[in-house]
Design an enzyme around this catalytic site. Sequence first.
Site, PDB file in Angstrom:
ATOM      1  N   GLY A  80      -0.136  10.279 -13.509  1.00  0.00           N
ATOM      2  CA  GLY A  80      -0.629  11.250 -12.548  1.00  0.00           C
ATOM      3  C   GLY A  80      -0.373  10.805 -11.121  1.00  0.00           C
ATOM      4  O   GLY A  80      -0.165   9.617 -10.852  1.00  0.00           O
ATOM      5  N   ARG A  81      -0.401  11.757 -10.213  1.00  0.00           N
ATOM      6  CA  ARG A  81      -0.232  11.487  -8.788  1.00  0.00           C
ATOM      7  C   ARG A  81      -1.342  12.192  -8.025  1.00  0.00           C
ATOM      8  O   ARG A  81      -1.767  13.285  -8.398  1.00  0.00           O
ATOM      9  CB  ARG A  81       1.123  11.975  -8.266  1.00  0.00           C
ATOM     10  N   GLY A  82      -1.816  11.547  -6.971  1.00  0.00           N
ATOM     11  CA  GLY A  82      -2.829  12.143  -6.117  1.00  0.00           C
ATOM     12  C   GLY A  82      -2.435  11.994  -4.667  1.00  0.00           C
ATOM     13  O   GLY A  82      -1.328  11.551  -4.349  1.00  0.00           O
ATOM     14  N   VAL A 124      -0.625   6.815 -10.641  1.00  0.00           N
ATOM     15  CA  VAL A 124      -1.084   6.044 -11.785  1.00  0.00           C
ATOM     16  C   VAL A 124       0.035   5.987 -12.821  1.00  0.00           C
ATOM     17  O   VAL A 124       0.566   7.021 -13.235  1.00  0.00           O
ATOM     18  CB  VAL A 124      -2.350   6.666 -12.415  1.00  0.00           C
ATOM     19  N   LYS A 153      -2.805   1.601 -11.246  1.00  0.00           N
ATOM     20  CA  LYS A 153      -2.990   2.525 -10.126  1.00  0.00           C
ATOM     21  C   LYS A 153      -2.527   1.839  -8.850  1.00  0.00           C
ATOM     22  O   LYS A 153      -3.064   0.792  -8.466  1.00  0.00           O
ATOM     23  CB  LYS A 153      -4.450   2.946 -10.003  1.00  0.00           C
ATOM     24  N   ARG A 182     -18.271   4.722  -3.581  1.00  0.00           N
ATOM     25  CA  ARG A 182     -17.875   5.517  -2.414  1.00  0.00           C
ATOM     26  C   ARG A 182     -16.953   6.690  -2.709  1.00  0.00           C
ATOM     27  O   ARG A 182     -16.587   7.413  -1.789  1.00  0.00           O
ATOM     28  CB  ARG A 182     -17.223   4.636  -1.328  1.00  0.00           C
TER      29      ARG A 182
END
Length: 488
Positions: free
Chosen positions: A17-19, A24, A39, A127
């Site tokens: 996945g990418r954010g 990741v 990650k 956080r």
Amino acid sequence: MFAELSLPGYEVIDVLGRGGFAVVHRARQTTIDREVAIKVDGRVVLDERDQRRFLREVRAAGRLSGHPHVVEIYDAGVLPDGRPYLVMELCPNGSLRGPMPVADVVRTGAQIADALVAAHDLGVLHRDIKPGNILRKRYGTPALADFGLAALVDPGRDSSVTLAALTPAYAPPEAFRHEAPTPRSDVYSLAATLYALLSGRPPRFPGDRQPSLPEIVRYHDEPIPDLPGVPPEVTAVLRRGMASDPAQRHPDAAALRADLNRLMDLGMPASVSANLTTMPVPQVHSGQSTTQKPARSKLIAALAIGVAAVLVLAGVWILVNHDNTAGTPVAGGPSPNIAQTPDATTTYGVQTTTDGCPAASVAGAHARCTQRAECWSGMVVIQGEVTSIRRIDCSTEHVYETFAIAEVPATLAEDYMDVLEADSSVKAVCSQKTLMASRFGDAVQYKDWTLEVLPPTPDDRTAGRRIYRCLGTPTGHTVSGSAFRPRK
């Protein structure tokens, strides 16, 4: 564009996945033929101080290993180009998504709150709690991911970067006022996450667009709507967790966990309000919209009040003071009857000695050893100042132990952690050489140690003591009893 990943010891298989900030990878750890998730954060960390801060927090998060509701961290580091990475347990079932049944959400919330209790007790804040960071392990158990990368979100840095690193729909309102995070910030984010798992969308936020910063500030003053089919007692618990004023939230993750456990124990009937610690929270809050960032000294003073309440963690380690006499004197240690001048006790706040104390040999440092073992929980460090740490009984599980105590050098105008770490006198006292010479009893067998410089604690500041401590912990081991001094 994310750069290709090459990491010795790992064979990258594909991208999971990418954010906005990270990618990741699925990879194979070649030495033991184990699939893992790697990650890699896109934020470059070139500053040596920031790298130390990142690795310090990851080491603390690594002590959560084995908690059933935390995604395990196997390894961490910084790539040659400055990008930090985590090697984590692979969770092939993905993250949680709403809407989910009420009973499942309440149970999951209690489990994740339990993970936060353990983390906060080690001095670790998450956080960035959100549905995407609660993963299902291989056998379906929910677990919180991404501990350690939170260290990259620093309220002392450029505000635009900090806000961009947040997930606005789940971040507490104080984050948008550039205030330093506290355990109550994690409480807010978990409550908002549970609300989203019930409703399918986060509270207050529009589902069709990303609101502006002024809109977000206004949203936090709006009521939290009821959810069809959700018992009002459940909504009341989440409303308290999401109170705009941190002082009106659950005082810590343990209190939120307790309310969620009560809901499960009572089967969530139509009316259980009398049995819950939660009361509905007023929905109109004032005096919380300022965007001016306070100076560091003022900020820490304000945090001290909030953190004091956070330290009441039910059913966790027992708080003891320096007069605890549990345990038996160990042969070869200094006598507990060594003379102690009143002035020295006033200066350091505990009984100290120079007898058999390697730190005392550092010229001009005014360093001593505590007369009896002094052990500690993990610590929360915000902008170089410790805002929470607890002295605990050395016979119970602990993170750190004091191997030296000294007066802050008179040449230093400030006594923050980073300032102390850079001072030559402090480096000489809190050195690996001094630590290794200070080992006591069974601890002599351990060769690999991590040390930290502990600036004046909140209790020291209250008493007007300007001292620092050198703390040590064996890497990968837990000392049974004391590592540097007799317990009595």
